[in-house]
Motif scaffolding. Structure first.
Motif, PDB file in Angstrom:
ATOM      1  N   HIS A  53      36.056  49.426  41.943  1.00 36.33           N
ATOM      2  CA  HIS A  53      37.095  48.422  42.190  1.00 36.33           C
ATOM      3  C   HIS A  53      37.331  47.578  40.936  1.00 36.33           C
ATOM      4  O   HIS A  53      38.489  47.268  40.602  1.00 36.33           O
ATOM      5  CB  HIS A  53      36.680  47.509  43.351  1.00 36.33           C
ATOM      6  N   VAL A  54      36.252  47.200  40.259  1.00 39.59           N
ATOM      7  CA  VAL A  54      36.373  46.404  39.031  1.00 39.59           C
ATOM      8  C   VAL A  54      37.171  47.191  37.990  1.00 39.59           C
ATOM      9  O   VAL A  54      38.033  46.640  37.309  1.00 39.59           O
ATOM     10  CB  VAL A  54      34.981  46.036  38.468  1.00 39.59           C
ATOM     11  N   LYS A  55      36.890  48.485  37.878  1.00 37.37           N
ATOM     12  CA  LYS A  55      37.604  49.338  36.924  1.00 37.37           C
ATOM     13  C   LYS A  55      39.084  49.428  37.267  1.00 37.37           C
ATOM     14  O   LYS A  55      39.949  49.372  36.391  1.00 37.37           O
ATOM     15  CB  LYS A  55      36.992  50.747  36.918  1.00 37.37           C
ATOM     16  N   SER A  89      33.976  39.070  38.386  1.00 38.69           N
ATOM     17  CA  SER A  89      34.697  40.288  38.782  1.00 38.69           C
ATOM     18  C   SER A  89      33.918  41.082  39.834  1.00 38.69           C
ATOM     19  O   SER A  89      34.519  41.693  40.723  1.00 38.69           O
ATOM     20  CB  SER A  89      34.975  41.176  37.554  1.00 38.69           C
ATOM     21  N   ILE A  90      32.591  41.045  39.731  1.00 40.31           N
ATOM     22  CA  ILE A  90      31.753  41.748  40.713  1.00 40.31           C
ATOM     23  C   ILE A  90      31.845  41.058  42.075  1.00 40.31           C
ATOM     24  O   ILE A  90      32.015  41.715  43.113  1.00 40.31           O
ATOM     25  CB  ILE A  90      30.281  41.790  40.244  1.00 40.31           C
ATOM     26  N   ASP A 145      23.693  38.658  34.558  1.00 41.19           N
ATOM     27  CA  ASP A 145      24.456  37.877  35.546  1.00 41.19           C
ATOM     28  C   ASP A 145      25.355  38.763  36.405  1.00 41.19           C
ATOM     29  O   ASP A 145      25.491  38.545  37.609  1.00 41.19           O
ATOM     30  CB  ASP A 145      25.319  36.822  34.848  1.00 41.19           C
ATOM     31  N   SER A 146      25.989  39.744  35.771  1.00 42.20           N
ATOM     32  CA  SER A 146      26.939  40.589  36.504  1.00 42.20           C
ATOM     33  C   SER A 146      26.243  41.513  37.504  1.00 42.20           C
ATOM     34  O   SER A 146      26.838  41.913  38.507  1.00 42.20           O
ATOM     35  CB  SER A 146      27.771  41.427  35.528  1.00 42.20           C
ATOM     36  N   MET A 147      24.989  41.851  37.245  1.00 39.76           N
ATOM     37  CA  MET A 147      24.262  42.774  38.117  1.00 39.76           C
ATOM     38  C   MET A 147      23.621  42.076  39.313  1.00 39.76           C
ATOM     39  O   MET A 147      23.427  42.692  40.375  1.00 39.76           O
ATOM     40  CB  MET A 147      23.182  43.507  37.320  1.00 39.76           C
ATOM     41  N   GLN A 148      23.283  40.805  39.174  1.00 36.49           N
ATOM     42  CA  GLN A 148      22.553  40.079  40.212  1.00 36.49           C
ATOM     43  C   GLN A 148      23.186  40.143  41.609  1.00 36.49           C
ATOM     44  O   GLN A 148      22.486  40.368  42.600  1.00 36.49           O
ATOM     45  CB  GLN A 148      22.380  38.604  39.815  1.00 36.49           C
ATOM     46  N   LYS A 179      32.769  44.538  29.031  1.00 35.14           N
ATOM     47  CA  LYS A 179      32.947  43.096  29.194  1.00 35.14           C
ATOM     48  C   LYS A 179      33.779  42.746  30.424  1.00 35.14           C
ATOM     49  O   LYS A 179      33.822  41.597  30.852  1.00 35.14           O
ATOM     50  CB  LYS A 179      33.597  42.498  27.934  1.00 35.14           C
ATOM     51  N   SER A 180      34.433  43.750  31.003  1.00 36.78           N
ATOM     52  CA  SER A 180      35.215  43.520  32.225  1.00 36.78           C
ATOM     53  C   SER A 180      34.291  43.298  33.414  1.00 36.78           C
ATOM     54  O   SER A 180      34.696  42.740  34.434  1.00 36.78           O
ATOM     55  CB  SER A 180      36.115  44.726  32.515  1.00 36.78           C
ATOM     56  N   VAL A 181      33.046  43.760  33.269  1.00 35.74           N
ATOM     57  CA  VAL A 181      32.060  43.636  34.343  1.00 35.74           C
ATOM     58  C   VAL A 181      31.351  42.292  34.205  1.00 35.74           C
ATOM     59  O   VAL A 181      30.389  42.151  33.461  1.00 35.74           O
ATOM     60  CB  VAL A 181      31.026  44.787  34.290  1.00 35.74           C
TER      61      VAL A 181
END
Length: 218
Positions: free
Chosen positions: A136-138, A154-155, A117-120, A148-150
């Motif tokens: 930026h997420v980091k 968040s993306i 999901d986070s990569m899509q 798990k922050s990704v």
């Protein structure tokens, strides 16, 4: 003393070897830019993909990166997947997209690192832009950053901040958030409370207005 016969069937052994061989070929294809798939590899790759395991991403990515579908007699990756896994196309394509993006970010080590999901959302971004989003997420997570922050949220937030994605239209926002946004705009205007009361009375029945009034008093 007679030796016990193995309870593992020949079929099970061959499947295990087949899976291992498919993954070996996939890793070679991903690592070596000059790797060329052969038509003989099709049987291994199809059977390896048919085995519902986490190695599916590696196999899909390998075929995609080195255009293995050409050697398998197809015109595209989509055609290859649909031909062999029609009912699973949506799932496999989703895994492929996630693998593509993760590979841009951190090569093979990242393929299983983040959720699909986070990569899509980053599917159409270049490698450089994907890395900007991840950075930026980091930064937002700070010292608490982990895999798990990704998340998808968040993306997307990072992409909006970096102007790589347009913010959602108000009509697409959460209904409650729309109300909050409207009230915030109203609070900063010169309209009287009576004007808001008139609008609410037109939109809701007396029972709801009564419940709202009680909730405000709590």
């Amino acid at each position: 003393m007679a030796k016990k016969k193995s309870t593992i069937s020949k079929n099970a052994v061959s499947k295990k070897v087949l899976k291992k061989s498919a993954v070996t070929i996939a890793l070679m294809a991903i690592k070596k830019r000059d790797f060329k798939f052969k038509s003989d590899h099709k049987h291994l790759m199809v059977n390896g993909l048919d085995d519902a395991a986490k190695n599916q991403k590696f196999l899909l990515l390998a075929i995609d990166l080195r255009k293995g579908w050409k050697a398998f007699g197809k015109n595209s990756m989509k055609e290859f997947i649909e031909e062999n896994f029609y009912e699973q196309y949506g799932t496999l394509n989703r895994q492929l997209v996630a693998a593509r993006v993760a590979y841009r970010i951190g090569k093979i080590d990242a393929v299983h690192k983040y959720s699909d999901d986070s990569m899509q959302p980053m599917n159409k971004l270049t490698k450089e832009k994907c890395l900007e989003v991840m950075e930026h997420v980091k930064q937002q997570a700070g010292t608490n950053f982990t895999e798990k922050s990704v998340t998808k949220r968040s993306i997307i937030d990072a992409m909006i901040h970096l102007r790589l994605k347009k913010p959602p239209k108000e009509s697409e926002a959460d209904p409650l958030q729309q109300v909050v946004n409207a009230i915030e705009k109203y609070a900063g205007s010169k309209h009287s409370p009576k004007a808001l009361a008139v609008v609410l009375s037109k939109q809701f029945d007396k029972k709801f207005i009564s419940q709202l009034t009680k909730a405000l008093k709590k």
